[in-house]
Design a protein around this motif. Structure first.
Motif, PDB file in Angstrom:
ATOM      1  N   VAL A 149       0.924  -1.220   0.043  1.00  0.00           N
ATOM      2  CA  VAL A 149      -0.025  -0.143   0.025  1.00  0.00           C
ATOM      3  C   VAL A 149       0.895   1.314   0.001  1.00  0.00           C
ATOM      4  CG1 VAL A 149      -1.912  -1.168   1.049  1.00  0.00           C
ATOM      5  CG2 VAL A 149      -0.297  -0.095   2.429  1.00  0.00           C
ATOM      6  N   TYR A 150       0.436   2.365  -0.428  1.00  0.00           N
ATOM      7  CA  TYR A 150       1.130   3.511  -0.566  1.00  0.00           C
ATOM      8  C   TYR A 150       0.326   4.537   0.459  1.00  0.00           C
ATOM      9  CZ  TYR A 150       3.522   1.710  -4.761  1.00  0.00           C
ATOM     10  OH  TYR A 150       3.883   1.088  -5.624  1.00  0.00           O
ATOM     11  N   LYS A 151       0.768   5.636   0.877  1.00  0.00           N
ATOM     12  CA  LYS A 151       0.449   6.550   1.683  1.00  0.00           C
ATOM     13  C   LYS A 151      -0.725   7.276   1.216  1.00  0.00           C
ATOM     14  CE  LYS A 151       3.510   9.703   3.132  1.00  0.00           C
ATOM     15  NZ  LYS A 151       4.310  10.750   3.399  1.00  0.00           N
ATOM     16  N   GLY A 152      -1.958   6.937   1.919  1.00  0.00           N
ATOM     17  CA  GLY A 152      -3.230   7.603   1.443  1.00  0.00           C
ATOM     18  C   GLY A 152      -4.049   6.619   0.784  1.00  0.00           C
ATOM     19  N   ASP A 153      -3.473   5.481   0.509  1.00  0.00           N
ATOM     20  CA  ASP A 153      -4.532   4.317  -0.067  1.00  0.00           C
ATOM     21  C   ASP A 153      -5.609   4.014   1.024  1.00  0.00           C
ATOM     22  OD1 ASP A 153      -3.261   4.133  -2.319  1.00  0.00           O
ATOM     23  OD2 ASP A 153      -2.244   2.291  -1.842  1.00  0.00           O
ATOM     24  N   PRO A 154      -6.709   3.739   0.457  1.00  0.00           N
ATOM     25  CA  PRO A 154      -7.958   3.127   1.508  1.00  0.00           C
ATOM     26  C   PRO A 154      -7.561   1.902   1.915  1.00  0.00           C
ATOM     27  CG  PRO A 154      -8.618   3.480  -0.698  1.00  0.00           C
ATOM     28  CD  PRO A 154      -7.353   3.888  -0.883  1.00  0.00           C
ATOM     29  N   ILE A 155      -7.461   1.403   3.178  1.00  0.00           N
ATOM     30  CA  ILE A 155      -7.413   0.020   3.690  1.00  0.00           C
ATOM     31  C   ILE A 155      -8.261  -0.171   4.469  1.00  0.00           C
ATOM     32  CG2 ILE A 155      -4.687   0.378   3.449  1.00  0.00           C
ATOM     33  CD1 ILE A 155      -5.028   1.050   6.503  1.00  0.00           C
ATOM     34  N   ALA A 156      -9.459   0.623   5.011  1.00  0.00           N
ATOM     35  CA  ALA A 156     -10.422  -0.184   5.792  1.00  0.00           C
ATOM     36  C   ALA A 156     -11.683   1.177   5.890  1.00  0.00           C
ATOM     37  CB  ALA A 156      -9.936  -0.321   7.065  1.00  0.00           C
ATOM     38  N   GLU A 157     -12.804   0.385   6.246  1.00  0.00           N
ATOM     39  CA  GLU A 157     -13.982   1.288   6.820  1.00  0.00           C
ATOM     40  C   GLU A 157     -14.094   1.251   8.100  1.00  0.00           C
ATOM     41  OE1 GLU A 157     -17.165   0.318   4.028  1.00  0.00           O
ATOM     42  OE2 GLU A 157     -16.110   1.040   2.473  1.00  0.00           O
ATOM     43  N   VAL A 158     -14.528   2.390   8.783  1.00  0.00           N
ATOM     44  CA  VAL A 158     -14.665   2.411  10.367  1.00  0.00           C
ATOM     45  C   VAL A 158     -15.856   1.829  10.499  1.00  0.00           C
ATOM     46  CG1 VAL A 158     -14.949   3.959  12.171  1.00  0.00           C
ATOM     47  CG2 VAL A 158     -13.406   4.584  10.343  1.00  0.00           C
ATOM     48  N   GLY A 159     -15.856   1.056  11.827  1.00  0.00           N
ATOM     49  CA  GLY A 159     -16.968   0.286  12.156  1.00  0.00           C
ATOM     50  C   GLY A 159     -17.638   0.705  13.490  1.00  0.00           C
ATOM     51  N   GLN A 160     -18.666   0.112  14.104  1.00  0.00           N
ATOM     52  CA  GLN A 160     -19.468   0.509  15.071  1.00  0.00           C
ATOM     53  C   GLN A 160     -19.444  -0.510  16.191  1.00  0.00           C
ATOM     54  OE1 GLN A 160     -23.119   2.786  14.683  1.00  0.00           O
ATOM     55  NE2 GLN A 160     -23.691   2.577  16.640  1.00  0.00           N
ATOM     56  N   ILE A 161     -18.992  -0.123  17.424  1.00  0.00           N
ATOM     57  CA  ILE A 161     -18.856  -1.263  18.682  1.00  0.00           C
ATOM     58  C   ILE A 161     -19.927  -0.479  19.586  1.00  0.00           C
ATOM     59  CG2 ILE A 161     -17.595  -2.303  20.294  1.00  0.00           C
ATOM     60  CD1 ILE A 161     -15.331  -2.305  18.620  1.00  0.00           C
ATOM     61  N   GLY A 162     -21.149  -1.102  19.794  1.00  0.00           N
ATOM     62  CA  GLY A 162     -22.130  -0.573  20.669  1.00  0.00           C
ATOM     63  C   GLY A 162     -22.530   1.155  20.144  1.00  0.00           C
ATOM     64  N   ASN A 163     -22.490   1.797  21.055  1.00  0.00           N
ATOM     65  CA  ASN A 163     -22.927   3.180  20.450  1.00  0.00           C
ATOM     66  C   ASN A 163     -21.813   4.148  20.263  1.00  0.00           C
ATOM     67  OD1 ASN A 163     -21.733   3.462  23.216  1.00  0.00           O
ATOM     68  ND2 ASN A 163     -23.659   4.899  23.796  1.00  0.00           N
ATOM     69  N   ARG A 164     -20.467   3.469  20.137  1.00  0.00           N
ATOM     70  CA  ARG A 164     -19.200   4.124  19.852  1.00  0.00           C
ATOM     71  C   ARG A 164     -18.612   3.838  18.546  1.00  0.00           C
ATOM     72  NH1 ARG A 164     -14.572   2.783  22.388  1.00  0.00           N
ATOM     73  NH2 ARG A 164     -13.885   5.013  22.637  1.00  0.00           N
ATOM     74  N   VAL A 165     -18.523   4.816  17.923  1.00  0.00           N
ATOM     75  CA  VAL A 165     -17.907   4.949  16.304  1.00  0.00           C
ATOM     76  C   VAL A 165     -16.339   5.463  16.457  1.00  0.00           C
ATOM     77  CG1 VAL A 165     -18.124   5.147  13.959  1.00  0.00           C
ATOM     78  CG2 VAL A 165     -20.174   4.893  15.230  1.00  0.00           C
ATOM     79  N   VAL A 166     -15.549   4.662  16.538  1.00  0.00           N
ATOM     80  CA  VAL A 166     -14.053   5.105  16.767  1.00  0.00           C
ATOM     81  C   VAL A 166     -13.142   4.236  15.762  1.00  0.00           C
ATOM     82  CG1 VAL A 166     -14.337   6.069  18.887  1.00  0.00           C
ATOM     83  CG2 VAL A 166     -13.735   3.989  18.615  1.00  0.00           C
ATOM     84  N   GLU A 167     -12.129   4.804  15.301  1.00  0.00           N
ATOM     85  CA  GLU A 167     -10.996   3.853  14.772  1.00  0.00           C
ATOM     86  C   GLU A 167      -9.862   4.160  15.783  1.00  0.00           C
ATOM     87  OE1 GLU A 167      -8.620   1.979  11.927  1.00  0.00           O
ATOM     88  OE2 GLU A 167     -10.754   2.633  12.119  1.00  0.00           O
ATOM     89  N   HIS A 168      -9.373   3.010  16.014  1.00  0.00           N
ATOM     90  CA  HIS A 168      -8.172   2.924  17.129  1.00  0.00           C
ATOM     91  C   HIS A 168      -6.858   2.583  16.427  1.00  0.00           C
ATOM     92  CE1 HIS A 168      -5.885   1.815  20.560  1.00  0.00           C
ATOM     93  NE2 HIS A 168      -5.409   0.836  19.980  1.00  0.00           N
ATOM     94  N   PHE A 169      -5.952   3.598  16.378  1.00  0.00           N
ATOM     95  CA  PHE A 169      -4.715   3.568  15.757  1.00  0.00           C
ATOM     96  C   PHE A 169      -3.573   3.628  16.513  1.00  0.00           C
ATOM     97  CE2 PHE A 169      -1.535   6.427  13.924  1.00  0.00           C
ATOM     98  CZ  PHE A 169      -1.188   5.582  12.535  1.00  0.00           C
ATOM     99  N   GLU A 170      -2.598   2.992  16.065  1.00  0.00           N
ATOM    100  CA  GLU A 170      -1.221   2.755  16.915  1.00  0.00           C
ATOM    101  C   GLU A 170      -0.009   2.962  15.884  1.00  0.00           C
ATOM    102  OE1 GLU A 170      -1.115  -0.952  19.010  1.00  0.00           O
ATOM    103  OE2 GLU A 170      -3.067  -0.702  20.080  1.00  0.00           O
ATOM    104  N   ILE A 171       0.946   3.302  16.496  1.00  0.00           N
ATOM    105  CA  ILE A 171       2.211   3.315  15.841  1.00  0.00           C
ATOM    106  C   ILE A 171       3.264   2.677  16.816  1.00  0.00           C
ATOM    107  CG2 ILE A 171       4.177   4.649  15.165  1.00  0.00           C
ATOM    108  CD1 ILE A 171       2.341   7.060  14.312  1.00  0.00           C
ATOM    109  N   ARG A 172       4.041   1.583  16.082  1.00  0.00           N
ATOM    110  CA  ARG A 172       4.960   0.955  16.900  1.00  0.00           C
ATOM    111  C   ARG A 172       6.308   0.855  16.357  1.00  0.00           C
ATOM    112  NH1 ARG A 172       2.964  -2.633  20.669  1.00  0.00           N
ATOM    113  NH2 ARG A 172       0.677  -2.498  21.043  1.00  0.00           N
ATOM    114  N   HIS A 173       7.318   0.909  17.104  1.00  0.00           N
ATOM    115  CA  HIS A 173       8.829   0.931  16.581  1.00  0.00           C
ATOM    116  C   HIS A 173       9.350  -0.146  17.297  1.00  0.00           C
ATOM    117  CE1 HIS A 173      12.969   1.877  16.145  1.00  0.00           C
ATOM    118  NE2 HIS A 173      12.318   2.352  14.822  1.00  0.00           N
ATOM    119  N   GLY A 174       9.493  -1.188  16.478  1.00  0.00           N
ATOM    120  CA  GLY A 174       9.812  -2.627  17.058  1.00  0.00           C
ATOM    121  C   GLY A 174       8.657  -3.059  17.705  1.00  0.00           C
ATOM    122  N   SER A 175       9.034  -3.599  19.058  1.00  0.00           N
ATOM    123  CA  SER A 175       8.087  -4.191  19.954  1.00  0.00           C
ATOM    124  C   SER A 175       7.514  -3.171  20.903  1.00  0.00           C
ATOM    125  CB  SER A 175       8.780  -5.340  20.626  1.00  0.00           C
ATOM    126  OG  SER A 175       9.744  -4.447  21.707  1.00  0.00           O
TER     127      SER A 175
END
Length: 230
Positions: free
Chosen positions: A194-220
């Motif tokens: 994938v390239y920067k800006g490519d669509p990779i997913a669509e946000v979902g809903q869990i209960g009454n919350r609609v959020v995207e959980h995002f993380e950045i990891r370096h190594g472990s």
């Protein structure tokens, strides 16, 4: 699935086992330097860098050749803060102020972008349970919003992950891995480039919350995404 991809998924899967809860938090702005400086700061060798629009702690640290941690400690930066335009950052150990604009071409290639835009409702290291801290940020969104790759890389996971739901992980080939969770639908599969800006997913809903959980990891290690996002 190749042996290498299997090992990566097993290795990083251990860090994705805790359920992200429903905690919310208020935005905590970063304090700007006061008129005077403390004795501890003035005794250090270094310079003050004025933050320009779009700059991140990660980019500034790279340009000056210092660690993000050193900048954070020297400026007493709160965990949930983002940089502000014209904010002064003390760069410990630097001998001269550098023109960041001269590094724009090279730094932009590997710069991170936001997976999507929205209000942050859970910050890095916020408590999300009785004994659990958030390994990333939760971004408020609308169900079905498109999530984009924050940098170029290879998809090393595109599947359901316990506690994270439908999840995508992208290996950026320089030690960084980005994680996108709580999705309704995945638009990529294992092994995709994938390239920067490519669509990779669509946000979902869990209960009454609609959020995207995002993380950045370096190594472990889980890193605070706000130190890398413009």
């Amino acid at each position: 699935m190749s042996g290498i991809n299997s090992l990566k998924i097993v290795f990083f899967g251990a860090f994705l086992s805790s359920l992200i809860g429903c905690a919310t938090t208020e935005y905590r702005p970063m304090p700007t330097p006061s008129g005077g400086t403390s004795a501890a700061v003035t005794q250090k060798e270094g310079v003050y860098h004025k933050v320009a629009r779009g700059q991140t702690l990660w980019q500034i640290a790279q340009i000056y050749g210092v660690s993000i941690k050193d900048i954070i400690v020297s400026n007493n930066i709160p965990n949930g803060s983002s940089l502000e335009v014209d904010q002064l950052l003390f760069i410990p150990g630097a001998k001269e102020v550098k023109d960041v604009s001269q590094h724009t071409v090279d730094s932009n290639k590997n710069a991170f972008i936001w997976p999507l835009h929205g209000k942050i409702v859970v910050y890095f290291d916020d408590p999300v349970g009785a004994s659990t801290l958030s390994h990333g940020i939760d971004i408020q969104a609308q169900a079905g919003d498109t999530v984009q790759a924050v940098r170029e890389g290879d998809v090393i996971l595109a599947d359901y992950m316990s506690g994270y739901g439908q999840t995508v992980m992208v290996d950026h080939k320089d030690g960084f891995i980005s994680v996108y969770a709580r999705n309704a639908r995945l638009l990529v599969k294992l092994g995709d480039h994938v390239y920067k800006g490519d669509p990779i997913a669509e946000v979902g809903q869990i209960g009454n919350r609609v959020v995207e959980h995002f993380e950045i990891r370096h190594g472990s290690q889980a890193m605070n995404p706000l130190y890398y996002l413009p």
